[in-house]
Design a protein around this motif. Sequence first.
Motif, PDB file in Angstrom:
ATOM      1  N   TRP A 182       6.960  35.305  20.270  1.00 52.91           N
ATOM      2  CA  TRP A 182       6.164  35.750  21.229  1.00 52.91           C
ATOM      3  C   TRP A 182       5.496  36.879  20.726  1.00 52.91           C
ATOM      4  N   GLY A 184       3.840  40.194  22.885  1.00 51.14           N
ATOM      5  CA  GLY A 184       3.951  40.563  24.109  1.00 51.14           C
ATOM      6  C   GLY A 184       3.405  41.975  24.069  1.00 51.14           C
ATOM      7  N   TYR A 219       1.936  37.734  27.328  1.00 52.35           N
ATOM      8  CA  TYR A 219       2.634  37.062  26.139  1.00 52.35           C
ATOM      9  C   TYR A 219       1.720  36.093  25.470  1.00 52.35           C
ATOM     10  N   GLN A 221       1.973  32.851  22.346  1.00 52.05           N
ATOM     11  CA  GLN A 221       2.763  32.244  21.226  1.00 52.05           C
ATOM     12  C   GLN A 221       2.218  32.376  19.922  1.00 52.05           C
ATOM     13  N   MET A 265      11.856  33.816  18.496  1.00 50.28           N
ATOM     14  CA  MET A 265      12.518  32.890  19.969  1.00 50.28           C
ATOM     15  C   MET A 265      13.939  32.210  19.324  1.00 50.28           C
ATOM     16  N   THR A 291      11.354  31.828  27.911  1.00 48.80           N
ATOM     17  CA  THR A 291      10.365  31.072  28.627  1.00 48.80           C
ATOM     18  C   THR A 291      10.842  30.803  30.060  1.00 48.80           C
ATOM     19  N   THR A 344      10.689  25.609  27.262  1.00 46.55           N
ATOM     20  CA  THR A 344       9.875  25.965  26.166  1.00 46.55           C
ATOM     21  C   THR A 344       9.025  24.931  25.315  1.00 46.55           C
ATOM     22  N   HIS A 348       4.949  25.226  24.984  1.00 48.78           N
ATOM     23  CA  HIS A 348       4.570  25.677  23.688  1.00 48.78           C
ATOM     24  C   HIS A 348       3.699  24.601  22.796  1.00 48.78           C
TER      25      HIS A 348
END
Length: 387
Positions: A182, A184, A219, A221, A265, A291, A344, A348
């Motif tokens: 992530w 952020g 955030y 991915q 993650m 998540t 998640t 994603h």
Amino acid sequence: MRTQVAVVGAGPAGLLLAHLLRLEGVDAVVLESRQREHVLGRIRAGVLEHGTVELLREAGLGDRLDRVGLEHHGFSLRFDRADHRVPLTELTGRSITVYGQQEVVRDLVEAAESEPCFGVSDVVLHDVTSDRPSVGFTDADGREHVLRCDVIAGCDGFRGVSRSAIPASELTCLERVFPFAWLGILAKTAPAHHELIYAHHERGFALHSMRSAELTRLYLQVGPDERMEDWSDERVWDELALRLEVDGDFELVPGPLVDKGITMMRAFVAEPMRYGRLFLAGDAAHIVPPTGAKGLNLAVADVRLLSRALTAWLLHGREGDALSYSDTRLRGVWRAERFSSEMTAMLHRSADPFERRLSLARLRSVASSTAAATALAQDYVGASEDA
């Protein structure tokens, strides 16, 4: 030095445990390797479950939370260029509150009867399987101490020393590292939506959250090997606008960044969470992918149970709940791991075309089925005390 409970770590788990114990008349000393300013300034997650908010209020920590916390009654799932709201309160009778973890920590430090021992070093746990455990450390002025106690609470995070005090032969560590990270940002700009937005996009996941009426948390991915220097502020805002876009009225307004970073993650669980008179809580025992917003709430659930168990043991001689602490909490931890992993996977973008289609199928099920939405909402708000 002597206390009943030596708490290693002044994060939310350690500070809240010490606070709850002191309310019941149990003495606790908190040791922390970082300086006070660092502890108070750490920017972390800020979604509090219904049960977490109730506990903080019951513990006398609700004044500022109730003034500035943002209560939410739902959140949005975005996919196929459309917004699908999950009405949490309508489905569960409960809500969540956006209130930064650093704010919880600040409330706890200000409420403490005695200041935690900040800036300690050379922390070593001794004799944790005996009835006379202790913690050796060097204080911020360079003086060496031994803190003798009845119980040690290891609340010093994933990389702390507490978990390593358990022999490898007695500990099982289970871990999953996800194939993405992530990126952020915390930005000085008003939130573009009044609730959280979880967006599933062909370019990857995006999350729109907030910390206040003036601060927005967002955030993206990204790949696990991405470098921060490759993401200019302009590129971050462009990508967020693309992934959060829907057919309809929505505008993301860029603002100056307060914080920016990339987080890997992972999911992690250490079993057991008790070894002799050493009890693990919070990130020292488990990590969840962010998540599902479960990390802070799991830590609170840990210390809620642990504070009651230690009070019953140390004040009243009833050791049953303390001895069963690990088994009881691991059931709740694994429920949270299951939910966070499912969230998640659903949100994603996977490199596997089969998984990508499964994700859309899960999202469409939640959007079209009250039963599926209710199950998701119950897990999200924390349907039971130990979830």
